[in-house]
Design a protein around this motif. Structure first.
Motif, PDB file in Angstrom:
ATOM      1  N   ILE A  66       0.850  -1.190   0.000  1.00 44.88           N
ATOM      2  CA  ILE A  66       0.000   0.000   0.000  1.00 44.88           C
ATOM      3  C   ILE A  66       0.887   1.242   0.000  1.00 44.88           C
ATOM      4  N   LEU A  67       0.582   2.123  -0.929  1.00 46.28           N
ATOM      5  CA  LEU A  67       1.341   3.359  -1.066  1.00 46.28           C
ATOM      6  C   LEU A  67       1.105   4.224   0.180  1.00 46.28           C
ATOM      7  N   SER A  69       0.363   7.432   2.450  1.00 45.73           N
ATOM      8  CA  SER A  69      -0.529   8.551   2.165  1.00 45.73           C
ATOM      9  C   SER A  69       0.270   9.852   2.088  1.00 45.73           C
ATOM     10  N   TYR A  72       4.223  11.078  -0.502  1.00 46.25           N
ATOM     11  CA  TYR A  72       5.024   9.889  -0.208  1.00 46.25           C
ATOM     12  C   TYR A  72       6.420   9.918  -0.815  1.00 46.25           C
ATOM     13  N   LEU A  73       6.623  10.783  -1.837  1.00 47.79           N
ATOM     14  CA  LEU A  73       7.944  10.829  -2.476  1.00 47.79           C
ATOM     15  C   LEU A  73       8.925  11.750  -1.755  1.00 47.79           C
ATOM     16  N   LYS A  74       8.390  12.539  -0.823  1.00 49.64           N
ATOM     17  CA  LYS A  74       9.191  13.602  -0.214  1.00 49.64           C
ATOM     18  C   LYS A  74      10.551  13.106   0.282  1.00 49.64           C
ATOM     19  N   ASP A  75      10.546  12.007   1.053  1.00 51.92           N
ATOM     20  CA  ASP A  75      11.800  11.544   1.631  1.00 51.92           C
ATOM     21  C   ASP A  75      12.435  10.386   0.858  1.00 51.92           C
ATOM     22  N   ALA A  76      11.929  10.121  -0.343  1.00 57.52           N
ATOM     23  CA  ALA A  76      12.514   9.032  -1.129  1.00 57.52           C
ATOM     24  C   ALA A  76      13.889   9.463  -1.647  1.00 57.52           C
ATOM     25  N   LEU A  89      13.059   1.082  -3.910  1.00 60.70           N
ATOM     26  CA  LEU A  89      12.227   2.235  -3.548  1.00 60.70           C
ATOM     27  C   LEU A  89      11.037   1.806  -2.672  1.00 60.70           C
ATOM     28  N   THR A  90      10.554   0.589  -2.918  1.00 64.64           N
ATOM     29  CA  THR A  90       9.318   0.152  -2.249  1.00 64.64           C
ATOM     30  C   THR A  90       9.263   0.462  -0.745  1.00 64.64           C
ATOM     31  N   ILE A  93       8.443   4.106   0.090  1.00 62.09           N
ATOM     32  CA  ILE A  93       7.156   4.734  -0.231  1.00 62.09           C
ATOM     33  C   ILE A  93       5.966   3.886   0.225  1.00 62.09           C
ATOM     34  N   SER A  94       6.278   2.748   0.848  1.00 63.54           N
ATOM     35  CA  SER A  94       5.198   1.864   1.311  1.00 63.54           C
ATOM     36  C   SER A  94       5.569   1.264   2.654  1.00 63.54           C
TER      37      SER A  94
END
Lengths: 457, 457
Positions: A66-67, A69, A72-76, A89-90, A93-94
């Motif tokens: 589950i992605l 909320s 979600y990309l902010k700290d990737a 990456l998973t 972001i999850s």
């Protein structure tokens, strides 16, 4: 908006399908309860780290993540994004995922609630699970598992009970099954006896395919793994000496007597079967299948599998004994044994064999006509009286002066067995006409006569 | 492995909680069935495009999205990745999502299965939904909805039935509730009467907060939106003229007679209430609440809300009439009306008010001792006989020679009411000692006497 659809591998269930599914779930739950098991439920979502690493690399890929909320990309990590590294990456972001089975959530539950649980803990759990598998006949991406486990006991009485549960459930469902039984220690012993202990995994994996590829295929695969033709012949002679049906262990005992571990496994089997027989259960639908290997990394003793006899459909249930349910969550050495019912396959089998009872969906029993405004003073109170008496009843939803034909057709289309008609004549006479739509008879009755007739008729 | 946990806003349910929840679900389902509704179920996962845009921008953010399987970044736009544009990336890496409510999946179901459905279609659906809301008291991220809808009918008989369903369910649960009723057309009329039709939304949004902020707050908010003090006073005098309890519509009729739309709404209400009363239901727990505005973009006529009387806990149910369930999926103008039960809040209310029946979890009724090898020849057949008679029974899971004390303690800890003891004396005498653990009596019985005693005792 385009034509709506649902994700592949998932299904909608209409009223009759829900009724049939409920019948299966109620049957297993009733039997579980009779044997002293109690229900638990866990959330559909688990923390991703609870699930990853528990089902092997292949399993990890099949977990629905589950992605997160929000943004979600902010700290990737930028690098992972620019190289499009989906795998790495998973976890960034999850952090949640859909339940993949009921065993890992159960283990997590036991550890989290260890202070509230008395051992042995006998629980059942009937909930859906999700796997991103390729959908095919009998395999869905959303499907139910019905798991029943006893943890905190090493007694073979548990095995005897689980065999009895399988028999009782399938007896109630009217389905003929064969219950295959093995013990991991017999597999160990087999490798020992042919002096190939180091090739245990190759032997087991090849044997597990015997049904599909036959002895020629098994021999070919084993020889590729360095097992000699002589060793394969020895295996074959042991396995072929076992009766195809029933629980006669004497040939196995003779053939495997040279292996201490096999003797331990054999004694476990004997004890379980003796308890089972002493309770008074028949054993003619049991079979010892020494090639059975499901969940090899997990099961440490008894292994079960159930197949339908009259319908071709892989396994419809399985399970076994494990010596460590919860070690991965920090509680070491909690042993147990459990089995699972594949509800969706059982559904398909019952459907194919035409074994569902008729009239599972309890339809409305009485439709009251709505063809005269003045009749409402009689029909509305009757509607409540019927329901108060526990009778499923409906008043036709709209007033249609004199249009009885349409309302009769509605009742017939919905297979409603009784119709009550109140027109202007009946209002004057203060009676209800009760039509029995199956035998096409009718009679004039008072409200209480009518209710009595339907209740006892 | 770190200490296991579950995602925030989700819950595990132990045996007693499952039993209590099942009691609520069974109660609503039984009543739904009595009123002629049939069950459907839809998948937990829907295609993301089925859900997006249906709940407003805020709602869209609260939908849990599922990451695509496999190499999900492969076809994602490089630009979106490098700018870390979470919003725009979502549809490129996620095509499925968790159900957010039961209404949209129901609409999708109706359109997909339109050829199998007979109108009016009366369906119920009891399934969990997920929202990425901030968890707080009475609000979870995974919770159950119990929805019951009639689609394909514009008859006010439907409304009468739904009010009766609310009353019947809460009567069976033993919970005192107040059922608030409004009609969207009365809200329209209200704006018309005070000559502020163009300010309908501001008026409604402010009125909806009356409970919380009082008339001073409402007046302040309305004046900020350009509604004059005189208009607010007029509103206040209309609203305060309505009795706080019951369904006397006469003052509303007098005050709103100048608005044609209000009169339509009033007549709808009157018709629904007349049907309801004619069935024979009491109306003392109904109340007209003209400030009630839930789901304003969706409901076009009747609006319902249910509150517990004796426990403070927001709304525990609500619903209303809509004139277009399925237009967004291509089927225009399908009207209907439905209500929902908030099962998780109802659970919390029943718990606080101590209204759950005792002994909902049907525990094991008999524990059979396991203290003597020779006794097994008697106790194992008894175990099966008890279960065959429908009595929940267990044999203590391990043989412990002579250790009755421990097994008695086990029965007491698990609140099992009966224990059967078979030691060497009983084996010789061929009798069973049945201990009643509640009144601490015991007697020697044969197997069939024992079963009879437990069944009828």
């Amino acid at each position: 908006m385009s034509k709506p659809s649902i994700p592949k591998g998932t299904r909608d269930f209409g009223p009759i399908e829900v009724a049939k599914r409920t019948y299966i779930f109620d049957t297993v739950k009733q039997v579980f309860g009779l044997f002293g098991f109690v229900p638990i439920e866990t959330p559909v979502m688990e923390n991703l780290q609870t699930l990853t690493g528990k089902y092997g690399d292949e399993g990890d890929k099949l977990i629905f993540k589950i992605l997160n909320s929000g943004d979600y990309l902010k700290d990737a990590e930028d690098a992972l994004l620019s190289e499009k590294n989906s795998n790495k990456l998973t976890p960034q972001i999850s952090e949640k995922a859909l339940r993949y089975d009921l065993t890992v959530p159960f283990a997590r539950f036991v550890v989290m609630h260890r202070n509230d649980i008395k051992l042995p803990f006998k629980r059942y759990q009937v909930q859906p699970v999700w796997r991103a598998d390729r959908p095919q006949k009998g395999r869905y991406r959303e499907f139910y598992q019905c798991d029943v486990d006893i943890v905190g006991s090493e007694s073979m009485l548990c095995e005897a009970e689980l065999i009895a549960i399988y028999q009782e459930v399938f007896k109630r469902l009217g389905l003929k099954v064969e219950i295959l039984i093995n013990n991991r220690k017999l597999l160990d012993g087999l490798a020992e006896i042919i002096q190939a202990k180091d090739k245990f995994m190759s032997i087991t994996i090849a044997l597990d395919k015997l049904d599909k590829i036959g002895w020629d295929g098994v021999e070919k695969e084993m020889m590729e793994h360095g097992i000699s033709a002589k060793q394969v012949q020895e295996l074959k002679s042991i396995i072929e000496s076992i009766p195809k049906k029933g629980v006669d262990l004497s040939s196995l005992e003779a053939k495997l007597s040279g292996s201490a571990i096999a003797m331990v496994g054999l004694n476990e089997l004997k004890e379980a079967l003796a308890y089972h027989q002493a309770m008074g259960y028949a054993q003619d639908n049991l079979a010892i299948d020494i090639t059975l290997a499901r969940g090899l990394n997990y099961y440490t003793s008894t292994i079960f599998e159930v197949k339908a006899v009259e319908v071709a459909m892989g396994s419809i249930g399985g399970g076994g004994r494990y010596n460590d349910l919860t070690g991965v969550f920090g509680w070491q050495g909690l042993a147990g044994v459990g089995v699972s019912f594949g509800a969706d396959r059982i559904y398909d089998v019952l459907e194919q064999a035409n074994l569902f009872p008729e009239m599972l969906l309890e339809q409305t029993k009485v439709l009251i006509s709505n063809i005269d405004t003045k009749a409402l003073g009689m029909t509305l109170p009757l509607l409540k009286s019927l329901r108060d008496a526990g009778i499923k009843a409906e008043l036709y939803h709209e007033l249609q002066e004199g249009a009885l034909g349409k309302q009769l057709k509605f009742a017939n289309d919905k297979q409603i067995p009784f119709m009550v008609v109140v027109g202007s004549d009946e209002v004057q006479k203060k009676v209800f006409v009760l039509k029995d739509l199956n035998n096409r008879s009718q009679q004039e009755l008072t409200s209480s006569e009518l209710i009595q007739h339907i209740q006892h008729g």
